[in-house]
Write a protein that holds these residues in place. Structure first.
Motif, PDB file in Angstrom:
ATOM      1  N   VAL A  11      11.072   1.721   2.292  1.00  0.00           N
ATOM      2  CA  VAL A  11      10.542   2.279   1.064  1.00  0.00           C
ATOM      3  C   VAL A  11      11.622   3.161   0.463  1.00  0.00           C
ATOM      4  CG1 VAL A  11       8.795   3.850   0.124  1.00  0.00           C
ATOM      5  CG2 VAL A  11       8.188   2.310   1.974  1.00  0.00           C
ATOM      6  N   SER A  16       5.751  12.786   4.904  1.00  0.00           N
ATOM      7  CA  SER A  16       5.819  11.751   3.876  1.00  0.00           C
ATOM      8  C   SER A  16       6.858  10.699   4.223  1.00  0.00           C
ATOM      9  CB  SER A  16       6.125  12.368   2.512  1.00  0.00           C
ATOM     10  OG  SER A  16       5.033  13.161   2.111  1.00  0.00           O
ATOM     11  N   TYR A  19       4.653   7.308   4.581  1.00  0.00           N
ATOM     12  CA  TYR A  19       4.599   6.488   3.370  1.00  0.00           C
ATOM     13  C   TYR A  19       5.526   5.291   3.500  1.00  0.00           C
ATOM     14  CZ  TYR A  19       2.054  10.245   0.976  1.00  0.00           C
ATOM     15  OH  TYR A  19       1.139  11.188   0.600  1.00  0.00           O
ATOM     16  N   ASN A  20       5.220   4.440   4.449  1.00  0.00           N
ATOM     17  CA  ASN A  20       5.940   3.173   4.589  1.00  0.00           C
ATOM     18  C   ASN A  20       4.955   2.135   5.111  1.00  0.00           C
ATOM     19  OD1 ASN A  20       6.421   2.511   7.572  1.00  0.00           O
ATOM     20  ND2 ASN A  20       7.024   4.672   7.470  1.00  0.00           N
ATOM     21  N   PRO A  21       5.204   0.869   4.852  1.00  0.00           N
ATOM     22  CA  PRO A  21       4.243  -0.178   5.204  1.00  0.00           C
ATOM     23  C   PRO A  21       3.895  -0.256   6.685  1.00  0.00           C
ATOM     24  CG  PRO A  21       5.876  -1.030   3.680  1.00  0.00           C
ATOM     25  CD  PRO A  21       6.338   0.338   4.083  1.00  0.00           C
ATOM     26  N   GLN A  72       1.555   2.646   7.528  1.00  0.00           N
ATOM     27  CA  GLN A  72       0.267   2.444   6.881  1.00  0.00           C
ATOM     28  C   GLN A  72      -0.573   1.383   7.606  1.00  0.00           C
ATOM     29  OE1 GLN A  72      -1.252   4.009   4.017  1.00  0.00           O
ATOM     30  NE2 GLN A  72       0.272   5.509   4.676  1.00  0.00           N
ATOM     31  N   LEU A  93       4.036   8.972  -5.124  1.00  0.00           N
ATOM     32  CA  LEU A  93       4.380   8.205  -3.930  1.00  0.00           C
ATOM     33  C   LEU A  93       3.128   7.942  -3.100  1.00  0.00           C
ATOM     34  CD1 LEU A  93       6.679   6.918  -2.297  1.00  0.00           C
ATOM     35  CD2 LEU A  93       6.943   9.112  -1.120  1.00  0.00           C
ATOM     36  N   TYR A  94       2.292   8.955  -2.967  1.00  0.00           N
ATOM     37  CA  TYR A  94       1.015   8.806  -2.268  1.00  0.00           C
ATOM     38  C   TYR A  94       0.185   7.682  -2.897  1.00  0.00           C
ATOM     39  CZ  TYR A  94      -3.966   9.995  -1.626  1.00  0.00           C
ATOM     40  OH  TYR A  94      -5.310   9.957  -1.396  1.00  0.00           O
ATOM     41  N   ARG A 132       1.230   5.200  -4.703  1.00  0.00           N
ATOM     42  CA  ARG A 132       1.911   3.899  -4.558  1.00  0.00           C
ATOM     43  C   ARG A 132       1.884   3.380  -3.128  1.00  0.00           C
ATOM     44  NH1 ARG A 132       6.102   6.165  -7.365  1.00  0.00           N
ATOM     45  NH2 ARG A 132       7.444   6.069  -5.534  1.00  0.00           N
ATOM     46  N   GLN A 133       2.018   4.254  -2.143  1.00  0.00           N
ATOM     47  CA  GLN A 133       2.249   3.820  -0.768  1.00  0.00           C
ATOM     48  C   GLN A 133       1.047   3.917   0.163  1.00  0.00           C
ATOM     49  OE1 GLN A 133       5.548   2.335  -1.748  1.00  0.00           O
ATOM     50  NE2 GLN A 133       5.167   2.333   0.423  1.00  0.00           N
ATOM     51  N   ASN A 134       0.120   4.830  -0.087  1.00  0.00           N
ATOM     52  CA  ASN A 134      -1.009   4.974   0.819  1.00  0.00           C
ATOM     53  C   ASN A 134      -1.985   3.833   0.560  1.00  0.00           C
ATOM     54  OD1 ASN A 134      -3.650   5.871   1.897  1.00  0.00           O
ATOM     55  ND2 ASN A 134      -2.474   7.685   2.455  1.00  0.00           N
ATOM     56  N   THR A 135      -2.327   3.106   1.620  1.00  0.00           N
ATOM     57  CA  THR A 135      -3.147   1.904   1.470  1.00  0.00           C
ATOM     58  C   THR A 135      -4.633   2.139   1.718  1.00  0.00           C
ATOM     59  OG1 THR A 135      -2.755   1.279   3.773  1.00  0.00           O
ATOM     60  CG2 THR A 135      -1.217   0.406   2.119  1.00  0.00           C
TER      61      THR A 135
END
Length: 155
Positions: free
Chosen positions: A4, A14, A18-20, A23, A40-41, A43-46
């Motif tokens: 990311v 973070s 915040y990376n796949p 998550q 970023l939260y 966009r990245q938090n699933t």
């Protein structure tokens, strides 16, 4: 190449969460919300931004419907928690962009009633308790705490 692209001055949390991979594999990553990295939260938090309907999805209506069906929602929190930061997030209060705790009634999730919190609160079904001197893991492992604070709220 990083998983990311991370902006400068990220907190360690973070950068880690915040990376796949995080998550998909770490439940704590799904609850991580850095108030200074809100975009970023989002966009990245699933999980969390979908569950609290800050990001709309095909499940948004069902999340809110399920929450609003609760007979009551009890939030028990306290300054002695030692793990949850801020401890007030137990009732959905959270840091604002200035780093001060913003009361849940001032947050978008409440004012826009994104997942039904305001509905429960206005109906008197959102019950809040502040208990000092109770540490985070006491809620699960301390029988005295469980008997005093948890069991009376179960039907």
């Amino acid at each position: 190449m990083p998983l990311v692209e991370l902006p400068p001055l990220l907190t360690v949390g973070s950068a880690l969460f915040y990376n796949p991979i995080a998550q998909r594999t770490l439940s704590i990553a799904n609850y991580w919300h850095d108030p200074f990295q809100d975009q970023l939260y989002l966009r990245q938090n699933t999980f969390l931004p979908y569950y609290d309907n800050r990001i709309r999805s095909e499940r948004s209506a069902s999340y809110k419907e399920a929450f609003v069906k609760l007979r009551r929602f009890v939030a028990i929190q306290g300054p002695g928690d030692g793990v949850i930061d801020p401890w007030q997030s137990g009732d959905f209060s959270f840091y604002n962009r200035l780093g001060t705790v913003e009361n849940y009634t001032q947050r978008e999730v409440y004012t826009e009633d994104l997942f039904g919190l305001r509905t429960l609160d206005e109906d008197g079904r959102f019950i809040k308790y502040i208990q000092d001197g109770v540490e985070h893991f006491d809620w699960v492992f301390n029988n005295e705490v469980i008997e005093k604070y948890i069991l009376p709220n179960l039907d």
